[in-house]
Scaffold this motif. Structure first.
Motif, short mmCIF file in Angstrom:
data_model
loop_
_atom_site.label_atom_id
_atom_site.label_comp_id
_atom_site.label_asym_id
_atom_site.label_seq_id
_atom_site.Cartn_x
_atom_site.Cartn_y
_atom_site.Cartn_z
N GLY A 56 0.79 -1.23 0.00
CA GLY A 56 0.00 0.00 0.00
C GLY A 56 0.81 1.28 0.00
O GLY A 56 0.26 2.37 0.03
N GLN A 57 2.14 1.16 -0.04
CA GLN A 57 3.03 2.32 -0.11
C GLN A 57 3.70 2.34 -1.47
O GLN A 57 3.80 1.31 -2.14
CB GLN A 57 4.10 2.23 1.00
N TYR A 58 4.19 3.51 -1.87
CA TYR A 58 4.84 3.65 -3.17
C TYR A 58 6.25 4.19 -2.96
O TYR A 58 6.48 5.09 -2.17
CB TYR A 58 4.03 4.57 -4.08
N TYR A 59 7.18 3.62 -3.71
CA TYR A 59 8.58 3.96 -3.56
C TYR A 59 9.21 4.24 -4.91
O TYR A 59 8.85 3.65 -5.91
CB TYR A 59 9.34 2.80 -2.89
N ASP A 60 10.19 5.14 -4.91
CA ASP A 60 11.03 5.42 -6.06
C ASP A 60 12.15 4.39 -5.95
O ASP A 60 13.05 4.52 -5.15
CB ASP A 60 11.55 6.85 -5.95
N TYR A 61 12.07 3.35 -6.74
CA TYR A 61 12.89 2.15 -6.55
C TYR A 61 13.82 1.95 -7.72
O TYR A 61 13.39 2.01 -8.88
CB TYR A 61 11.93 0.95 -6.41
N LEU A 62 15.08 1.70 -7.47
CA LEU A 62 16.04 1.40 -8.53
C LEU A 62 15.59 0.13 -9.25
O LEU A 62 15.41 -0.91 -8.62
CB LEU A 62 17.43 1.23 -7.96
N SER A 63 15.38 0.22 -10.56
CA SER A 63 14.81 -0.91 -11.27
C SER A 63 15.75 -2.09 -11.39
O SER A 63 15.33 -3.22 -11.27
CB SER A 63 14.29 -0.49 -12.64
#
Length: 64
Positions: A56-63
């Motif tokens: 339920g959270q959103y992250y700027d994640y290294l792909s």
């Protein structure tokens, strides 16, 4: 071999109000997409980061 470097959040276009609909749940979709492109065009790709959904959270994640 050529190199393609993508910017931060290239997969959502900074559509932060729509992250629920467009965030990559486990990063797998972005990985498969970029891997296929790299293989088909014989290039190296640095995928930058993606919007990733987790509990339920959103992250700027290294792909990758």
């Amino acid at each position: 071999m050529d190199l393609l470097v993508l910017p931060e959040l290239w997969d959502t276009g900074y559509a932060v109000s729509d992250l629920e609909a467009c965030a990559d749940t486990d990063g797998r979709e972005a990985q498969v997409f970029l891997s296929d492109l790299a293989r088909n065009y014989r290039i190296n790709i640095i995928g930058g980061s993606i919007a990733r959904a987790c509990d339920g959270q959103y992250y700027d994640y290294l792909s990758f």
